[in-house]
Design an enzyme around this catalytic site. Structure first.
Site, PDB file in Angstrom:
ATOM      1  N   TYR A 184      33.813  -2.660  30.884  1.00 27.38           N
ATOM      2  CA  TYR A 184      33.110  -1.293  30.604  1.00 27.38           C
ATOM      3  C   TYR A 184      31.410  -1.362  30.455  1.00 27.38           C
ATOM      4  O   TYR A 184      30.810  -2.287  29.745  1.00 27.38           O
ATOM      5  CB  TYR A 184      32.800  -1.367  28.971  1.00 27.38           C
TER       6      TYR A 184
ATOM      7  N   ASP B 170      38.965  -5.756  24.038  1.00 26.30           N
ATOM      8  CA  ASP B 170      38.769  -4.104  23.605  1.00 26.30           C
ATOM      9  C   ASP B 170      40.063  -3.939  25.024  1.00 26.30           C
ATOM     10  O   ASP B 170      40.199  -4.339  26.142  1.00 26.30           O
ATOM     11  CB  ASP B 170      37.757  -3.759  24.988  1.00 26.30           C
TER      12      ASP B 170
ATOM     13  N   ARG C  52      29.644   5.713   3.176  1.00 24.88           N
ATOM     14  CA  ARG C  52      30.077   4.945   4.054  1.00 24.88           C
ATOM     15  C   ARG C  52      30.473   4.061   3.909  1.00 24.88           C
ATOM     16  O   ARG C  52      30.812   2.693   4.662  1.00 24.88           O
ATOM     17  CB  ARG C  52      28.198   4.728   4.097  1.00 24.88           C
TER      18      ARG C  52
ATOM     19  N   LYS D 262      39.261   7.104  23.232  1.00 21.98           N
ATOM     20  CA  LYS D 262      40.251   7.577  24.286  1.00 21.98           C
ATOM     21  C   LYS D 262      41.510   7.717  23.730  1.00 21.98           C
ATOM     22  O   LYS D 262      41.994   9.021  22.983  1.00 21.98           O
ATOM     23  CB  LYS D 262      40.212   6.662  25.215  1.00 21.98           C
TER      24      LYS D 262
HETATM   25  C1  PLP Z   1      34.277   4.371  26.129  1.00 24.50           C
HETATM   26  C2  PLP Z   1      34.865   2.855  26.692  1.00 24.50           C
HETATM   27  C3  PLP Z   1      33.811   1.594  25.330  1.00 24.50           C
HETATM   28  C4  PLP Z   1      33.043   2.881  24.979  1.00 24.50           C
HETATM   29  O1  PLP Z   1      33.370   3.301  23.652  1.00 24.50           O
HETATM   30  P1  PLP Z   1      32.580   4.599  22.977  1.00 24.50           P
HETATM   31  O2  PLP Z   1      33.697   5.494  21.943  1.00 24.50           O
HETATM   32  O3  PLP Z   1      32.443   5.492  23.860  1.00 24.50           O
HETATM   33  O4  PLP Z   1      31.776   4.649  22.254  1.00 24.50           O
HETATM   34  C5  PLP Z   1      34.153   0.678  25.702  1.00 24.50           C
HETATM   35  N1  PLP Z   1      35.243   0.057  25.628  1.00 24.50           N
HETATM   36  C6  PLP Z   1      36.152   0.812  27.313  1.00 24.50           C
HETATM   37  C7  PLP Z   1      36.963   0.284  27.688  1.00 24.50           C
HETATM   38  C8  PLP Z   1      35.563   2.460  26.853  1.00 24.50           C
HETATM   39  O5  PLP Z   1      36.384   2.996  28.139  1.00 24.50           O
END
Ligand code: PLP
Length: 373
Positions: A92, A164, A39, A189
């Protein structure tokens, strides 16, 4: 026998051994020289964090168990109870839920800033405002934020800019180089890219903030497992290749769909009619990514018929895999918004989000054509 693997093996261990007390002392006196407990740090997680840090040009990074954990860590790096944050109205769905519910409960309040007012924050800023959270390319309408301009505006008001960068990836845009203070990802992603990992990453421009992020990760237990880290490292090696191909396919498909009579509107930054097209060209290294949204008739049966007929675009509420997919913002990512908010953001019954994969272009085009006709 000494073993010299070319690729870092999976250190599937929760803990590491010490020879004696002297070695334990070395762990504390020479940070980074040894591992203690996964961790707190693991070779696979560190390899992934370093690779993403390099791609984003940061001073240090932490990888997390999800993109949500990355957003949480970024907010906690700058905020405590009593503080206030600004967030882009186009965001998001999970990010707004986190801010509206859990972070709000912890005493961190939020105000949403409409896209049109990004560069005039004066009326939104309070004495306790610490940061602004935005996406490089918004979800699901692919609005492009001018990060250089936004960083200037945030810093003018004493705010940190947290970006993000999930949709754009560092192949298109490196927010830190444009002035952002933290860049984060849902590694789930594009960075992993194969729809088989759930992970996140936070990268800081400042080494002190990076150290604080690591501390938050260890204390809250947000850190990533060895196996997930290893898979993400493997995916990351082809990021450049994949994003180029995603972008090439998506641009051709966007041009095709823009002229299709069943498509009432299309949102893709690579199209000249997109309102931020020029910015997307300048900020995106000439690539526009693989995400787009299309507006079909505002009739659930039209949407259902399209979903049932496509073979290459399964309805799967995620994105950015090498295999194409489609999603439905109204029913998934933006489900928690009020009907007025949904209407305001243009998230209506006919809106379908496409994640264009790297399959042969002709096959994707033929599939979309038969599904829409
Ligand atoms: C999917 C997504 C998230 C969240 O990510 P997870 O891996 O599902 O927790 C945050 N921001 C964007 C733009 C996303 O597409």
């Amino acid at each position: 026998m000494e073993i010299h693997p070319k690729i870092t093996p999976i250190y599937q261990t929760s803990v590491f051994k010490f020879e004696d007390l002297n070695e334990l002392e070395l762990y504390f006196s020479e940070p980074g020289s040894r591992y203690l407990y996964s961790r707190n740090g693991n070779p696979n997680a560190d390899e992934l964090a370093e690779a993403i840090n390099r791609l984003e040009g940061g001073a240090g990074a932490m990888v997390t168990g999800s993109g949500m954990a990355a957003i949480f860590a970024a907010v906690l790096a700058y905020c405590q109870a009593g503080d206030h944050v600004l967030c882009a109205a186009d965001i998001y769905g999970g990010s707004s839920t986190l801010l509206n519910t859990e972070l709000n409960r912890m005493g961190i309040s939020v105000t949403y800033v409409p896209f049109e007012q990004f560069y005039e924050l004066q009326s939104f800023v309070q004495p306790t405002t610490r940061l602004m959270l935005v996406e490089t390319m918004s979800n699901p309408l692919l609005r492009v934020a001018d990060l250089g301009r936004l960083a200037e505006e945030c810093h003018f008001h004493g705010l940190k800019l947290v970006v993000d960068n999930t949709f754009a990836t560092p192949v298109l845009t490196q927010p830190l180089a444009l002035g952002a203070d933290i860049v984060l990802h849902s590694v789930t992603k594009y960075l992993s890219g194969h729809s088989d990992v759930t992970a996140g990453a936070v990268v800081a421009a400042d080494a002190g903030v990076a150290a604080r992020l690591k501390q938050i990760g260890v204390i809250y237990g947000l850190t990533l497992s060895p196996m997930e880290s290893w898979l993400a490292v493997r995916g990351l090696k082809t990021l450049r290749l994949r994003v180029r191909e995603h972008s090439r396919n998506a641009l051709a498909i966007a041009n095709f769909l823009a002229d299709h009579p069943a498509v009432r509107d299309i949102y893709y930054p690579g199209l000249v009619q997109h309102p931020q097209h020029e910015l997307a060209v300048a900020q995106g290294a000439g690539l526009f990514g693989g995400m787009m949204s299309i507006l079909l008739a505002d009739d659930p049966e039209v949407v259902n018929a399209f979903m049932r007929r496509t073979k290459y675009f399964p309805f799967a509420p995620s994105l950015a895999g090498v295999d194409s997919s489609l999603s439905y913002p109204l029913g998934t990512s933006h489900r928690a918004l009020t009907p007025e908010q949904q209407q305001q953001l243009g998230i209506t019954t006919g809106l379908v989000r496409l994640s264009i994969g790297i399959e042969p272009l002709e096959e994707l085009m033929a599939d979309l054509a038969q599904a829409l006709d």
